[in-house]
Design a protein around this motif. Structure first.
Motif, PDB file in Angstrom:
ATOM      1  N   LYS A 252      54.336  47.468  43.085  1.00  0.00           N
ATOM      2  CA  LYS A 252      53.863  48.999  43.151  1.00  0.00           C
ATOM      3  C   LYS A 252      52.722  48.927  43.960  1.00  0.00           C
ATOM      4  O   LYS A 252      52.493  49.779  45.294  1.00  0.00           O
ATOM      5  N   ILE A 253      52.080  47.946  43.642  1.00  0.00           N
ATOM      6  CA  ILE A 253      50.942  48.011  44.070  1.00  0.00           C
ATOM      7  C   ILE A 253      50.592  47.689  45.662  1.00  0.00           C
ATOM      8  O   ILE A 253      49.937  48.477  46.303  1.00  0.00           O
ATOM      9  N   LYS A 254      51.454  46.662  45.614  1.00  0.00           N
ATOM     10  CA  LYS A 254      51.629  46.174  46.834  1.00  0.00           C
ATOM     11  C   LYS A 254      51.478  47.152  48.140  1.00  0.00           C
ATOM     12  O   LYS A 254      51.342  47.097  49.317  1.00  0.00           O
ATOM     13  N   GLU A 255      52.594  47.899  47.760  1.00  0.00           N
ATOM     14  CA  GLU A 255      52.950  48.905  48.279  1.00  0.00           C
ATOM     15  C   GLU A 255      52.410  49.853  49.042  1.00  0.00           C
ATOM     16  O   GLU A 255      52.736  50.206  49.789  1.00  0.00           O
ATOM     17  N   LEU A 256      50.999  49.915  48.484  1.00  0.00           N
ATOM     18  CA  LEU A 256      50.431  51.555  48.310  1.00  0.00           C
ATOM     19  C   LEU A 256      49.699  51.126  49.271  1.00  0.00           C
ATOM     20  O   LEU A 256      48.746  51.389  49.440  1.00  0.00           O
ATOM     21  N   GLN A 257      49.624  49.181  49.585  1.00  0.00           N
ATOM     22  CA  GLN A 257      48.800  48.893  50.551  1.00  0.00           C
ATOM     23  C   GLN A 257      47.197  48.877  50.371  1.00  0.00           C
ATOM     24  O   GLN A 257      46.412  49.348  51.319  1.00  0.00           O
ATOM     25  N   PRO A 258      46.641  48.695  49.175  1.00  0.00           N
ATOM     26  CA  PRO A 258      45.098  49.287  49.040  1.00  0.00           C
ATOM     27  C   PRO A 258      44.090  48.253  50.033  1.00  0.00           C
ATOM     28  O   PRO A 258      44.360  46.923  49.899  1.00  0.00           O
ATOM     29  N   ASP A 259      43.397  48.964  50.142  1.00  0.00           N
ATOM     30  CA  ASP A 259      42.342  47.737  50.688  1.00  0.00           C
ATOM     31  C   ASP A 259      41.196  47.533  49.643  1.00  0.00           C
ATOM     32  O   ASP A 259      39.949  46.526  49.945  1.00  0.00           O
ATOM     33  N   ILE A 260      41.536  48.249  48.719  1.00  0.00           N
ATOM     34  CA  ILE A 260      40.254  47.746  47.418  1.00  0.00           C
ATOM     35  C   ILE A 260      40.770  47.888  46.022  1.00  0.00           C
ATOM     36  O   ILE A 260      41.727  49.409  46.175  1.00  0.00           O
ATOM     37  N   ILE A 261      40.800  47.340  45.152  1.00  0.00           N
ATOM     38  CA  ILE A 261      41.343  47.262  43.828  1.00  0.00           C
ATOM     39  C   ILE A 261      39.856  47.333  42.847  1.00  0.00           C
ATOM     40  O   ILE A 261      39.165  46.822  42.921  1.00  0.00           O
ATOM     41  N   ILE A 262      39.795  48.453  42.171  1.00  0.00           N
ATOM     42  CA  ILE A 262      38.497  48.080  40.879  1.00  0.00           C
ATOM     43  C   ILE A 262      39.086  48.660  40.199  1.00  0.00           C
ATOM     44  O   ILE A 262      39.805  49.075  39.172  1.00  0.00           O
ATOM     45  N   CYS A 263      38.148  47.053  38.669  1.00  0.00           N
ATOM     46  CA  CYS A 263      38.877  47.369  37.673  1.00  0.00           C
ATOM     47  C   CYS A 263      37.510  46.938  36.935  1.00  0.00           C
ATOM     48  O   CYS A 263      36.367  47.271  38.012  1.00  0.00           O
ATOM     49  N   ASN A 264      37.521  46.812  35.475  1.00  0.00           N
ATOM     50  CA  ASN A 264      36.111  46.711  34.932  1.00  0.00           C
ATOM     51  C   ASN A 264      36.224  45.151  33.716  1.00  0.00           C
ATOM     52  O   ASN A 264      37.972  45.243  33.239  1.00  0.00           O
ATOM     53  N   LYS A 265      35.275  45.041  33.500  1.00  0.00           N
ATOM     54  CA  LYS A 265      35.760  43.388  33.054  1.00  0.00           C
ATOM     55  C   LYS A 265      36.625  43.853  31.716  1.00  0.00           C
ATOM     56  O   LYS A 265      36.745  43.004  30.742  1.00  0.00           O
ATOM     57  N   GLU A 266      36.456  45.139  30.845  1.00  0.00           N
ATOM     58  CA  GLU A 266      36.476  45.489  29.567  1.00  0.00           C
ATOM     59  C   GLU A 266      37.916  45.476  29.605  1.00  0.00           C
ATOM     60  O   GLU A 266      38.139  45.240  28.621  1.00  0.00           O
ATOM     61  N   GLU A 267      38.360  46.665  30.362  1.00  0.00           N
ATOM     62  CA  GLU A 267      39.965  47.457  30.439  1.00  0.00           C
ATOM     63  C   GLU A 267      40.818  46.196  31.184  1.00  0.00           C
ATOM     64  O   GLU A 267      41.956  46.755  30.262  1.00  0.00           O
ATOM     65  N   ASN A 268      40.493  45.715  31.926  1.00  0.00           N
ATOM     66  CA  ASN A 268      41.190  44.805  32.876  1.00  0.00           C
ATOM     67  C   ASN A 268      41.222  43.404  32.064  1.00  0.00           C
ATOM     68  O   ASN A 268      39.814  43.307  31.980  1.00  0.00           O
ATOM     69  N   THR A 269      42.394  42.895  32.610  1.00  0.00           N
ATOM     70  CA  THR A 269      42.460  41.607  31.418  1.00  0.00           C
ATOM     71  C   THR A 269      42.248  40.727  33.276  1.00  0.00           C
ATOM     72  O   THR A 269      42.450  41.127  34.308  1.00  0.00           O
TER      73      THR A 269
END
Length: 266
Positions: free
Chosen positions: A73-90
């Motif tokens: 689903k993420i790939k289909e949305l064609q993002p040009d940036i994904i914003i994550c956090n060291k603690e929240e995401n693996t």
């Protein structure tokens, strides 16, 4: 914007030809911040836990949770940036997402880190004026709150985040930083970041003046407070708003007002 190279809070260097126009945010508090920075139109994907602003639930695509996402689903949305956090995401998630597009990772332990994140988003997303405004508002509110709390004595606290097993906020995390700012001494701050604890040993561990039961990630209820009070005679058990203690970003502005009310209640 001209080509620019920016470094995220993990020290990863990213080069952008143009300012990102399609953002996926995998951190609820950062989704709220992006909205407050005027980036709503650029956000194409969020998590099911991104509950602020409320209307995003019906206007944005949900791509999963903070620990588990739908990569297709993420790939289909064609993002040009994904914003994550060291603690929240693996870390494993971040590595897989990097195969799709650049992943910007924040790392927020202190309030200084929070100011840095907002300034970084200003650079990254070409919204420097909004970012400066927010940092200005937060700096003013922080100074005001420090004046408010100056006369309040330091009291001991245990901050519970989970039940079965009981887990608490320890050291080296944003919750503990906000507890310190509020003149609360965390009795578990030598036990690691989010230690599992034995409730029957709470008096020996530090005999707190207050036991804070957070509304998230585990939604503690009044009954849990009665249960815990069996193990401590003096501690007052208090249900607290977990968003105010653990969400960084623009939420901090509301948190300072919430903390004032909390102190008056205590």
């Amino acid at each position: 914007m001209k080509q620019k190279t920016l470094t995220d809070q993990l020290g990863t260097s990213h080069t952008f030809e143009t300012s990102p126009k399609r953002i996926i945010s995998l951190v609820p508090s950062q989704t709220e911040l992006l909205y407050d920075l005027g980036q709503e139109a650029k956000i194409v994907g969020i998590t099911k836990f991104c509950v602020h602003p409320y209307h995003f639930k019906s206007t944005k695509n949900s791509v999963g949770g903070t620990k588990k996402v739908n990569y297709r689903k993420i790939k289909e949305l064609q993002p040009d940036i994904i914003i994550c956090n060291k603690e929240e995401n693996t870390q494993e998630m971040v590595e897989r997402l990097r195969e799709i597009c650049p992943v910007w990772v924040t790392n927020i332990i202190t309030i200084e880190d929070n100011f840095q994140m907002i300034a970084d988003f200003g650079q990254l997303l070409d919204c420097r004026t909004e970012a400066q405004k927010w940092n200005g508002k937060l700096a003013f509110a922080l100074s005001d709150f420090k004046n408010f709390v100056a006369a309040i004595p330091v009291r001991k606290v245990a901050y519970f985040i989970w039940k079965k097993p009981y887990m608490v906020a320890g050291s080296d995390n944003f919750i503990n930083e906000l507890l310190k700012l509020n003149h609360f001494k965390n009795i578990y701050d030598t036990k690691g970041r989010y230690p599992e604890v034995a409730i029957e040993e709470i008096v020996e561990e530090g005999d707190p003046d207050f036991v804070f039961l957070s509304s998230e990630p585990y939604p503690f209820k009044k009954e849990d407070g009665y249960e815990i009070s069996n193990y401590t005679e003096k501690a007052q058990t208090v249900l607290v708003d977990g968003e105010m203690f653990s969400w960084y970003g623009s939420r901090l502005l509301k948190a300072f007002e919430y903390f004032k009310m909390l102190h008056k209640k205590l």
